[in-house]
Structures are given as structure tokens and as C-alpha cells.
Enzyme design. Structure first.
Site, PDB file in Angstrom:
ATOM      1  N   ASN A  10       0.855  -1.187   0.000  1.00  0.00           N
ATOM      2  CA  ASN A  10       0.000   0.000   0.000  1.00  0.00           C
ATOM      3  C   ASN A  10       0.899   1.248   0.000  1.00  0.00           C
ATOM      4  O   ASN A  10       1.534   1.569   1.008  1.00  0.00           O
ATOM      5  CB  ASN A  10      -0.899  -0.051   1.247  1.00  0.00           C
ATOM      6  CG  ASN A  10      -1.858   1.121   1.320  1.00  0.00           C
ATOM      7  OD1 ASN A  10      -1.533   2.228   0.904  1.00  0.00           O
ATOM      8  ND2 ASN A  10      -3.030   0.874   1.874  1.00  0.00           N
ATOM      9  N   ASP A  82      -0.650  -3.644  10.154  1.00  0.00           N
ATOM     10  CA  ASP A  82      -1.999  -4.093   9.810  1.00  0.00           C
ATOM     11  C   ASP A  82      -2.955  -3.151  10.518  1.00  0.00           C
ATOM     12  O   ASP A  82      -2.820  -2.887  11.715  1.00  0.00           O
ATOM     13  CB  ASP A  82      -2.264  -5.550  10.208  1.00  0.00           C
ATOM     14  CG  ASP A  82      -3.429  -6.103   9.397  1.00  0.00           C
ATOM     15  OD1 ASP A  82      -3.295  -6.186   8.160  1.00  0.00           O
ATOM     16  OD2 ASP A  82      -4.478  -6.412   9.982  1.00  0.00           O
ATOM     17  N   SER A  83      -3.898  -2.635   9.756  1.00  0.00           N
ATOM     18  CA  SER A  83      -4.727  -1.573  10.315  1.00  0.00           C
ATOM     19  C   SER A  83      -6.118  -1.618   9.719  1.00  0.00           C
ATOM     20  O   SER A  83      -6.359  -2.340   8.753  1.00  0.00           O
ATOM     21  CB  SER A  83      -4.068  -0.215  10.035  1.00  0.00           C
ATOM     22  OG  SER A  83      -3.644  -0.148   8.691  1.00  0.00           O
ATOM     23  N   TYR A 190     -10.575   5.051   4.214  1.00  0.00           N
ATOM     24  CA  TYR A 190     -11.788   5.653   4.781  1.00  0.00           C
ATOM     25  C   TYR A 190     -11.573   7.105   5.234  1.00  0.00           C
ATOM     26  O   TYR A 190     -12.454   7.686   5.861  1.00  0.00           O
ATOM     27  CB  TYR A 190     -12.273   4.797   5.962  1.00  0.00           C
ATOM     28  CG  TYR A 190     -12.587   3.366   5.577  1.00  0.00           C
ATOM     29  CD1 TYR A 190     -13.857   3.005   5.126  1.00  0.00           C
ATOM     30  CD2 TYR A 190     -11.603   2.365   5.637  1.00  0.00           C
ATOM     31  CE1 TYR A 190     -14.140   1.692   4.752  1.00  0.00           C
ATOM     32  CE2 TYR A 190     -11.884   1.052   5.262  1.00  0.00           C
ATOM     33  CZ  TYR A 190     -13.151   0.731   4.822  1.00  0.00           C
ATOM     34  OH  TYR A 190     -13.436  -0.564   4.444  1.00  0.00           O
ATOM     35  N   HIS A 216      -3.661   6.794  14.229  1.00  0.00           N
ATOM     36  CA  HIS A 216      -3.378   5.490  14.801  1.00  0.00           C
ATOM     37  C   HIS A 216      -1.965   5.034  14.434  1.00  0.00           C
ATOM     38  O   HIS A 216      -1.209   4.525  15.248  1.00  0.00           O
ATOM     39  CB  HIS A 216      -4.418   4.486  14.274  1.00  0.00           C
ATOM     40  CG  HIS A 216      -4.647   4.565  12.781  1.00  0.00           C
ATOM     41  ND1 HIS A 216      -4.826   5.748  12.111  1.00  0.00           N
ATOM     42  CD2 HIS A 216      -4.668   3.604  11.814  1.00  0.00           C
ATOM     43  CE1 HIS A 216      -4.981   5.528  10.822  1.00  0.00           C
ATOM     44  NE2 HIS A 216      -4.879   4.217  10.619  1.00  0.00           N
TER      45      HIS A 216
END
Ligand code: ITT
Length: 237
Positions: A10, A82-83, A190, A216
Site C-alpha cells: 500500500n 496491519d490496520s 476511509y 493510529h
């Protein structure tokens, strides 16, 4: 300088990690190694998937850096993020399925487009009033040291365990709420729907500089940096 191998395909995520960590780290990514294995993210938790991505890549990487002749380019650690988004009224969904939310009930594999994931989220939340649209971004980062080839050939059975035992996890959470329609052009995933607590704009409107201070991912990476600084301090004593 510490060299980190980012186990992500990503590009937005890699860009954010780069911006947050700053110039004190040398970063390699999966883009530099197109032949790297694809890790199946089938764990039930962010921690499970982050560990799987970091460990599988850390196991594969030593063969790409044979011998001691490449000490400057050889990564010290594999870093896997990882999220995802957890929406309270959806019992934590999309959660670990955030990247492929639009296809989660179908047999299609692979990630789905951000726009499709956002449309599905808005559809599921269409009758949910503003005060019940609470959500959070959650990130778990796994950091696995790149063990040497000698270690691997010495004891293949124990090697996998050794990787997992030496993996450290760092987490971060950013609380907020989900809008009724997307707003803003920055970020990814998002971001156009998510307004962090204390703000009126979405992450996509606030832009990278603000997002990378409170996200985060920023929180998890701050903990990781603290740990690496502490370890480096100990090595100097
Ligand atoms: P890699 O596994 O290759 O790292 P990925 O996009 O598949 O890439 P994840 O499995 O961790 O990564 O899924 C993360 C998804 O969660 C991502 O695709 C977005 O949909 C969402 N997400 C995570 N962090 C986000 C952020 O900062 N802003 C917006 N959406 C985010």
C-alpha cells in the site's frame, strides 16, 4: 542508521510511515522486491496479521542479502502494519476486513477499491444517527529482526519460532466518527469519511501533516521509535 523493510504493498501507507519516521531511517519496501511472497492475511486480529506479514517476509529476506558483503543495505528489521476501521454500531466491522470490505461476503479475493468500501460503509450506516456513528482507526505494527542465514540453516525447526518470539508489537488507536458523505481529497481508504475527535474536518480534509501527528499509525510508530531508541541506548552503554 537503522534500515527497515516495509512489508506493505500500500503506497499510501508506506508514504505515511516514511513521513512519520523521518530521515533517521533508511526504508526499503516491497516495491524494491517484486518477487517477494504475497502473505495471506487470514488472522482474526490486526496483531495476528501484522505478525504474519513481518515474520513471513523476515524469513524470506535473508536469501536476498547473502553473505556479509551488503551490511549497508541489509535491513535490520521488517516492519509490517496491519490496520483498519472499527465502527461501534457494526460491532467493530470492517476491522481486519477493511481493505476488502466491499467483497467480504463474496468469494472474490484481494483488496477492493477504497470508493467501493466507502459506499458499502455509508449504505450500512444510512439510518444510524450522528451520535451513534462512533468509530476508530486501529493500527498494529509488528517489528521483526532480520535474522541471519546462518541462524536459518542452523535449525530450520526453531527458526520460525525464533522470528515470532523476537517480534515486537506496537499499537495505536485514533477515535472519531463517520460522516454521511465523503469530504476531502487527501489520504486514502476511509479518510474522507472519518472525523477524528476534537476536529470538524475529515482526515482527507485535514491533510497529511495533521493526520500524521494524531493518527493510529503515528501513535504506533511513536512507540516503536521509543523502543528502538531505548535499545540503541542500551547497546551504547
Ligand atoms: P498491506 O497489507 O500491503 O500493508 P493493505 O491496504 O491491504 O496493505 P491492511 O491489510 O492493513 O493493508 O488494510 C488496511 C485497510 O484499512 C486500508 O486498505 C484502508 O482501507 C484501511 N485503513 C488503514 N489505515 C487507514 C488510514 O490511515 N486511513 C484510511 N483508511 C485506512
Amino acid at each position: 542508521m537503522t534500515t527497515l523493510f516495509l512489508a506493505t504493498r500500500n503506497a499510501h501507507k508506506a508514504g505515511e510511515i516514511h513521513a512519520i519516521l523521518g530521515s533517521g531511517f533508511k526504508l526499503l519496501t516491497l516495491t524494491d522486491f517484486p518477487a517477494a511472497p504475497t502473505v495471506v492475511e487470514d488472522a482474526a486480529t490486526f496483531a495476528g496479521n501484522a505478525t504474519k506479514k513481518a515474520v513471513e517476509l523476515a524469513r524470506w529476506l535473508p536469501r536476498q542479502f547473502p553473505g556479509p558483503q551488503m551490511p549497508d543495505t541489509r535491513p535490520d528489521f521488517v516492519l509490517a502494519d496491519d490496520s483498519g476501521l472499527e465502527v461501534d454500531v457494526l460491532n467493530g466491522a470492517p476491522g481486519v476486513h477493511s481493505a476488502r470490505f466491499a467483497a467480504v461476503d463474496s468469494s472474490k479475493s484481494g483488496n477492493t477499491a477504497d470508493a467501493d468500501n466507502n459506499i458499502k460503509l455509508l449504505r450500512l450506516l444510512k439510518d444510524v444517527p450522528p451520535e451513534k456513528r462512533t468509530a476508530r482507526f486501529h493500527c498494529v505494527i509488528a517489528l521483526t529482526p532480520m535474522l541471519t542465514e546462518t541462524t536459518e540453516s542452523a535449525s530450520p525447526v526453531c527458526y520460525g519460532d525464533e522470528f515470532e518470539m523476537q517480534t515486537k508489537l506496537f499499537d495505536g488507536v485514533c477515535e472519531g466518527r463517520i460522516l454521511f458523505a465523503p469530504r476531502g481529497q487527501n489520504g486514502f481508504g476511509y479518510d474522507p469519511l472519518f472525523v477524528p475527535v476534537g476536529f470538524e474536518q475529515t482526515f482527507a480534509e485535514l491533510g497529511n501533516d495533521v493526520k500524521n501527528k494524531l493518527s493510529h499509525r503515528a501513535q504506533a510508530l511513536a512507540k516503536l521509535k521509543q523502543q528502538l531508541d531505548a535499545t540503541a541506548g542500551k547497546r551504547l552503554v
